[in-house]
Design an enzyme around this catalytic site. Structure first.
Site, mmCIF file in Angstrom:
data_model
loop_
_atom_site.group_PDB
_atom_site.id
_atom_site.type_symbol
_atom_site.label_atom_id
_atom_site.label_comp_id
_atom_site.label_asym_id
_atom_site.label_seq_id
_atom_site.Cartn_x
_atom_site.Cartn_y
_atom_site.Cartn_z
ATOM 1 N N ASN A 208 4.520 8.564 -0.284
ATOM 2 C CA ASN A 208 3.171 9.073 -0.072
ATOM 3 C C ASN A 208 3.237 10.544 0.322
ATOM 4 O O ASN A 208 4.320 11.127 0.361
ATOM 5 C CB ASN A 208 2.432 8.240 0.987
ATOM 6 C CG ASN A 208 3.200 8.185 2.296
ATOM 7 O OD1 ASN A 208 3.401 9.188 2.960
ATOM 8 N ND2 ASN A 208 3.651 6.984 2.669
ATOM 9 N N ASP A 277 3.091 0.237 2.285
ATOM 10 C CA ASP A 277 2.640 -1.152 2.422
ATOM 11 C C ASP A 277 3.350 -2.068 1.432
ATOM 12 O O ASP A 277 3.431 -3.283 1.646
ATOM 13 C CB ASP A 277 1.129 -1.241 2.192
ATOM 14 C CG ASP A 277 0.347 -0.514 3.276
ATOM 15 O OD1 ASP A 277 0.768 -0.584 4.443
ATOM 16 O OD2 ASP A 277 -0.673 0.121 2.954
ATOM 17 N N PHE A 322 -2.002 4.607 14.027
ATOM 18 C CA PHE A 322 -2.823 5.559 13.275
ATOM 19 C C PHE A 322 -3.498 4.838 12.114
ATOM 20 O O PHE A 322 -2.995 3.829 11.610
ATOM 21 C CB PHE A 322 -1.962 6.701 12.727
ATOM 22 C CG PHE A 322 -1.784 7.847 13.676
ATOM 23 C CD1 PHE A 322 -2.332 9.093 13.396
ATOM 24 C CD2 PHE A 322 -1.076 7.678 14.851
ATOM 25 C CE1 PHE A 322 -2.165 10.148 14.270
ATOM 26 C CE2 PHE A 322 -0.907 8.732 15.737
ATOM 27 C CZ PHE A 322 -1.454 9.982 15.443
ATOM 28 N N LYS A 336 -8.632 -2.760 12.273
ATOM 29 C CA LYS A 336 -7.193 -2.576 12.505
ATOM 30 C C LYS A 336 -6.861 -2.685 13.984
ATOM 31 O O LYS A 336 -5.865 -3.306 14.365
ATOM 32 C CB LYS A 336 -6.757 -1.215 11.954
ATOM 33 C CG LYS A 336 -5.259 -1.000 11.926
ATOM 34 C CD LYS A 336 -4.901 0.299 11.185
ATOM 35 C CE LYS A 336 -3.402 0.451 11.030
ATOM 36 N NZ LYS A 336 -3.051 1.673 10.254
ATOM 37 N N LYS A 340 -4.339 -5.655 15.032
ATOM 38 C CA LYS A 340 -2.969 -5.274 15.414
ATOM 39 C C LYS A 340 -2.695 -5.464 16.906
ATOM 40 O O LYS A 340 -1.549 -5.399 17.347
ATOM 41 C CB LYS A 340 -2.686 -3.819 15.044
ATOM 42 C CG LYS A 340 -3.013 -3.438 13.603
ATOM 43 C CD LYS A 340 -2.188 -4.165 12.578
ATOM 44 C CE LYS A 340 -2.512 -3.632 11.184
ATOM 45 N NZ LYS A 340 -1.792 -4.347 10.124
#
Length: 396
Positions: A208, A277, A322, A336, A340
């Site tokens: 990325n 991912d 993040f 998220k 998480k």
């Protein structure tokens, strides 16, 4: 360094005094109000006029100089100082400072000052390695004075060895650290940064656009505040900040393993890395040759490092993740945060001007169980500093 920070720059009588002129200039450019104090021997190498031109302030050499507005100058300077930096520091002046001697303007003011102090030795290798000098440096360290270790290289005397004044970037960074609050002293901070690379074959990989700047700047902010920092970094072109323990990884699996190994001793974990991912289900052991038609590569999910951290952290650890989004920033980042089980999500949008990969700034918001805090555009260093302040609050 805040604009107007009063820095006393002590310059002693060694050939490296010429480097102090550039150091003075750099401190002024960083926003400091610099007052230079020179020993009489230092003036034999560099004229006081040079430092007066660079700093805009009168150079102090003689304790009994009458050509200034009346006040006890060494006391007034000592009281005003927010940092005292001696660079270069000769063996003679180091011995005086260790013994508490005060026979000129520099050593008198050094003794009177209560601000943070940084001493950068520069001398011949034999003088530096002499047991007397080493004892004197240890004495200064025991009193809380930061010693900037000299470099190894070609010396003015013609020798090759240790004793060369530390580089200017190192001296400036030591000044920044001496000025910073040491509220993370004794804390272990683990930071992940950069991208991962997932191999397709020996030539190609999936990755990325992350450059690692956010994580590296957060690591720098933590080091300035006294933390011990482990920086787990994917492939980047960045130089790690001075003092960080760098763990280089390439793939998501390697980063996961490094995080697992670092978690037991961590107080704070900040996962700013852009981890893939998905990875190719099977990496070819030879280069895949181009053929007619399309190519399909089966992908498999990588381990969710942040979710693992949320499940396996012990009580008393702060974990921050993040979230980079292009749509529905708050909604997606809130999901998220809940999923998480971490303390905070730092969310930013790739579409926001001043945010995103590769730049020196970011525009983020903090999501916690108490709500959302939108932040203005900040340098990544300042944003990292604010993240650390939040993390410290989570530790209580």
């Amino acid at each position: 360094m805040k604009k107007g920070t009063v820095v006393l720059l002590g310059v002693t009588g060694g050939i490296a005094a010429y480097k102090a002129a550039q150091l003075c200039s750099d401190l002024v450019k960083a926003g400091a109000c610099v007052h230079v104090l020179m020993t009489a021997n230092a003036t034999q190498f560099v004229s006081p006029l040079t430092f007066e031109t660079l700093s805009g302030n009168k150079v102090s050499v003689d304790t009994f100089d009458r050509l200034f507005q009346w006040k006890t100058e060494h006391i007034s300077l000592a009281k005003a100082a927010q940092l005292f930096l001696v660079a270069p520091a000769t063996a003679n002046v180091i011995a005086k400072m260790a013994a508490g001697l005060a026979d000129d303007m520099l050593t008198t003011t050094f003794l009177a000052a209560s601000c943070p102090k940084v001493v950068a030795p520069a001398m011949n290798t034999g003088m530096l390695d002499n047991p007397a000098t080493q004892v004197n440096l240890r004495v200064l360290e025991e009193r809380g004075i930061r010693i900037v270790q000299p470099e190894t290289g070609h010396l003015a005397c013609g020798d090759e060895g240790r004793g060369r004044l530390a580089s200017l970037p190192v001296l400036l960074e030591e000044a920044e650290r001496a000025l910073a609050p040491q509220d993370l002293a004794g804390r272990q901070v683990v930071i992940t940064a950069g991208p991962t690379q997932e191999a397709i074959d020996p030539v190609r990989y999936i990755t990325n656009h992350s450059t690692g700047k956010m994580g590296y700047q957060t690591a720098l902010a933590a080091l300035r505040r006294g933390a011990r920092v482990t920086l787990i970094s994917g492939p980047t072109s960045l130089e790690p900040p001075m003092g960080a323990r760098l763990v280089k990884v390439t793939s998501a699996a390697q980063m996961f393993q490094a995080v697992q190994e670092a978690l037991p001793t961590a107080d704070i974990v900040i996962k700013s890395a852009a981890v893939a991912d998905y990875r190719p289900l099977q990496a070819a052991d030879h280069k895949i040759k181009k053929k007619e038609g399309d190519l399909s590569i089966p992908l498999a999910r990588t381990d969710d490092i942040l979710a693992w951290l949320g499940e396996h952290r012990r009580p008393g650890q702060a974990v921050i993740g993040f979230s980079m989004e292009t749509d529905d920033l708050i909604q997606n980042s809130s999901k998220k945060l809940e999923k998480k089980k971490v303390d905070m999500i730092v969310a930013n949008s790739l579409t926001q001007e001043g945010a995103g990969f590769g730049g020196d700034t970011n525009v983020a918001c903090f999501l916690t169980k108490d709500g959302v805090e939108q932040l203005p555009k900040l340098s990544k260093l300042e944003l990292g500093d604010r993240i650390l302040t939040r993390a410290l609050a989570f530790l209580g």
